[in-house]
Design a protein around this motif. Structure first.
Motif, short mmCIF file in Angstrom:
data_model
loop_
_atom_site.label_atom_id
_atom_site.label_comp_id
_atom_site.label_asym_id
_atom_site.label_seq_id
_atom_site.Cartn_x
_atom_site.Cartn_y
_atom_site.Cartn_z
N ALA A 108 0.67 -1.02 0.17
CA ALA A 108 0.30 -0.04 0.15
C ALA A 108 0.91 1.16 0.06
O ALA A 108 1.84 1.14 0.30
CB ALA A 108 -0.57 0.11 1.56
N THR A 109 0.36 2.27 -0.84
CA THR A 109 1.13 3.56 -0.48
C THR A 109 0.00 3.94 0.39
O THR A 109 -0.99 4.20 0.85
CB THR A 109 1.65 3.73 -2.03
OG1 THR A 109 0.11 4.12 -3.21
CG2 THR A 109 2.35 3.44 -2.61
N LEU A 110 -0.02 5.63 0.23
CA LEU A 110 -0.49 6.59 0.70
C LEU A 110 -1.62 6.76 0.59
O LEU A 110 -2.65 6.40 1.13
CB LEU A 110 0.28 7.60 0.78
CG LEU A 110 -1.21 8.74 2.01
CD1 LEU A 110 -0.25 8.83 3.09
CD2 LEU A 110 -0.24 10.70 1.58
N ASN A 111 -2.71 6.70 -0.68
CA ASN A 111 -3.70 6.37 -1.23
C ASN A 111 -4.35 5.19 -2.06
O ASN A 111 -5.37 5.03 -2.83
CB ASN A 111 -4.50 7.42 -1.61
CG ASN A 111 -3.16 8.12 -2.41
OD1 ASN A 111 -2.31 7.72 -3.41
ND2 ASN A 111 -3.43 8.93 -2.77
N LYS A 112 -3.39 4.18 -2.02
CA LYS A 112 -3.05 3.02 -3.80
C LYS A 112 -3.16 1.89 -2.82
O LYS A 112 -2.02 1.85 -1.92
CB LYS A 112 -2.04 3.26 -4.93
CG LYS A 112 -3.13 4.01 -5.74
CD LYS A 112 -2.13 3.92 -6.99
CE LYS A 112 -2.84 5.20 -7.86
NZ LYS A 112 -1.76 5.66 -8.67
N ILE A 113 -4.24 0.08 -2.66
CA ILE A 113 -2.96 -0.43 -2.56
C ILE A 113 -2.89 -1.15 -3.96
O ILE A 113 -3.99 -1.05 -5.36
CB ILE A 113 -4.45 -1.25 -1.68
CG1 ILE A 113 -4.45 -1.09 -1.08
CG2 ILE A 113 -4.47 -2.62 -2.26
CD1 ILE A 113 -5.88 -0.49 -0.24
N ARG A 114 -1.64 -2.00 -4.09
CA ARG A 114 -1.24 -2.80 -5.03
C ARG A 114 -0.96 -3.57 -4.88
O ARG A 114 -0.56 -4.61 -3.66
CB ARG A 114 -0.44 -2.32 -5.85
CG ARG A 114 0.78 -2.89 -6.73
CD ARG A 114 1.73 -2.73 -6.63
NE ARG A 114 1.70 -1.87 -8.30
CZ ARG A 114 2.89 -1.13 -9.19
NH1 ARG A 114 2.81 -2.70 -9.48
NH2 ARG A 114 2.84 -0.67 -10.24
N ILE A 115 -1.99 -4.93 -5.99
CA ILE A 115 -1.89 -6.31 -5.55
C ILE A 115 -2.04 -7.21 -6.65
O ILE A 115 -2.09 -6.97 -7.73
CB ILE A 115 -3.54 -6.86 -5.20
CG1 ILE A 115 -4.27 -5.80 -4.28
CG2 ILE A 115 -3.23 -8.51 -4.89
CD1 ILE A 115 -5.60 -5.70 -4.10
#
Ligand code: ADP
Length: 395
Positions: free
Chosen positions: A315-322
């Motif tokens: 996760a970054t501040l406002n994004k989730i990466r799967i």
């Protein structure tokens, strides 16, 4: 025209024609002829298709460090005038007595642009602080205007061509789909019919274990039919944008673990490895997001049998990466651009059943969350689907 000028124009012509990107081609066109025609800025204005008014589709500052787009306002008025009259318009300032700033003396030259023989826009040059345009400058600029119109026409043709290709591919896929779907519907129906007819036979007595086995097959095949019909309806609703999404806070790590647990009930040998960070909850439609992962699992099982699945989330501040990775056969680079299209299946000898709807549905669901999904694959090594979701799609 002398030999030198001709061969110079010939070289420029070749460079411009070879450049496939229309903006880069225009850059070459304007920069190459600057030796014989100096100006500060150039901009192309085209009529907006839906509304009144002009759009700046290209702007470039070649002069002294001005920003092209911000400056394109200077040409708006004269562009409209050239478009209205359908002929060249020249506007030269009258210096005021006393000191005149460079920006007070704006020399404008505008040409109408005929694209596909329709008057569609204008090309405007500006010189801040002069000098006035000579006859040779005007001729060179007029040549550039013709050329720009041809490049924009080529852009329009390229876009129309790409759209046509995509429509044709879609039509071909739709044709294939009819045969795929009839096969997909017939297979489970065949099983259901065959095993129920066997059970109903009065001349045979089945023992309990066999009865159960037959009923289980009927049950599984009926589920397969239901899934297939749901996928078809879902993809039709997604395409017509009539599918409703219900957004609420979702813990995506827990959601993926739940889906994995359900998958493992039917596929106990599928090894699933998680690599998760601590994650903020995201705002999304839990049911639909589960469907995305069900599809990815189902594909990994079908196309990467015996491979483990590794799911990593960061996760970054406002994004989730799967990242959802298998170590199966992979997909050739030639087919990667199409696999999210509706009905698309990688061509070749097929033992695995499918409709080409799964990844289309995944993509539409992720897009409805203002996210993105793409694929990376190496033949013989495996396939990774990557999903990026904003934590809050409403912002
Ligand atoms: P379907 O599985 O019904 O064919 P999908 O839209 O789910 O449709 O997938 C499109 C195509 O992408 C599949 O036909 C398959 O060739 C390819 N594909 C999808 N997932 C994988 C995977 N994990 N490994 C290899 N190929 C895959």
């Amino acid at each position: 025209m002398d030999q030198q000028t001709l061969s110079f124009l010939h070289v420029v012509f070749q460079k411009v024609q070879r450049q496939q990107d229309w903006r880069a081609a225009l850059d070459i066109l304007f920069v190459s002829l600057r030796e014989s025609f100096v100006f500060d800025n150039v901009a192309i204005y085209l009529k907006e298709p839906q509304a009144e008014g002009l759009d700046v589709v290209y702007a470039r500052a070649v002069g002294r460090g001005k920003t092209a787009e911000a400056d394109a306002v200077w040409g708006q008025h004269i562009a409209s005038e050239a478009l209205e009259k359908g002929e060249m318009v020249l506007s030269e300032p009258k210096p005021l007595p006393g000191e005149n700033g460079r920006l007070d003396l704006v020399y404008l030259l505008a040409f109408p642009l005929y694209i596909g023989s329709k008057l569609s826009g204008a090309l405007v040059f500006v010189r801040f602080g002069g000098p006035a345009y000579s006859q040779l400058h005007i001729q060179t600029a007029s040549l550039q205007a013709f050329w720009s119109a041809a490049l924009i026409e080529r852009r329009d043709l390229q876009e129309a061509r790409a759209e046509l290709d995509s429509v044709q591919r879609q039509m071909r896929l739709q044709d294939d789909f009819v045969s795929t779907i009839s096969h997909e519907l017939r297979t489970p129906l065949g099983f259901i019919k065959g095993y129920s007819t066997s059970l109903l036979r009065e001349d045979t007595v089945w023992d309990r274990a066999t009865q159960r086995e037959f009923l289980n097959i009927i049950d599984e095949e009926a589920d397969r039919l239901t899934r297939l019909i749901e996928d078809m309806l879902e993809s039709a609703r997604l395409q017509s944008k009539t599918l409703q999404f219900k957004f609420s806070p979702v813990r995506i790590d827990a959601l993926i673990r739940d889906v994995a647990t359900r998958i493992n009930i039917h596929q106990p040998h599928l090894k699933i490895t998680f690599d998760f960070q601590i994650l903020p909850p995201l705002y999304g439609d839990g049911t639909r997001l589960s469907q995305v992962f069900e599809n990815l699992f189902s594909n990994a099982i079908k196309y990467a049998p015996n491979s483990e699945v590794v799911i990593s989330i960061s996760a970054t501040l406002n994004k989730i990466r799967i990242a959802f990775a298998d170590k199966g056969e992979g997909i050739s680079q030639d087919y990667l651009p199409f696999i999210f299209e509706r009905f698309y299946r990688v061509p070749g000898e097929r033992t695995v059943t499918g409709t080409g709807l799964g990844l289309y549905i995944c993509k539409q669901i992720i897009m409805a969350h203002h996210g993105n999904i793409w694929v990376e694959s190496i033949l013989g090594e495996g396939t990774t689907f990557i999903i990026e979701l904003p934590v809050n799609p409403l912002f």
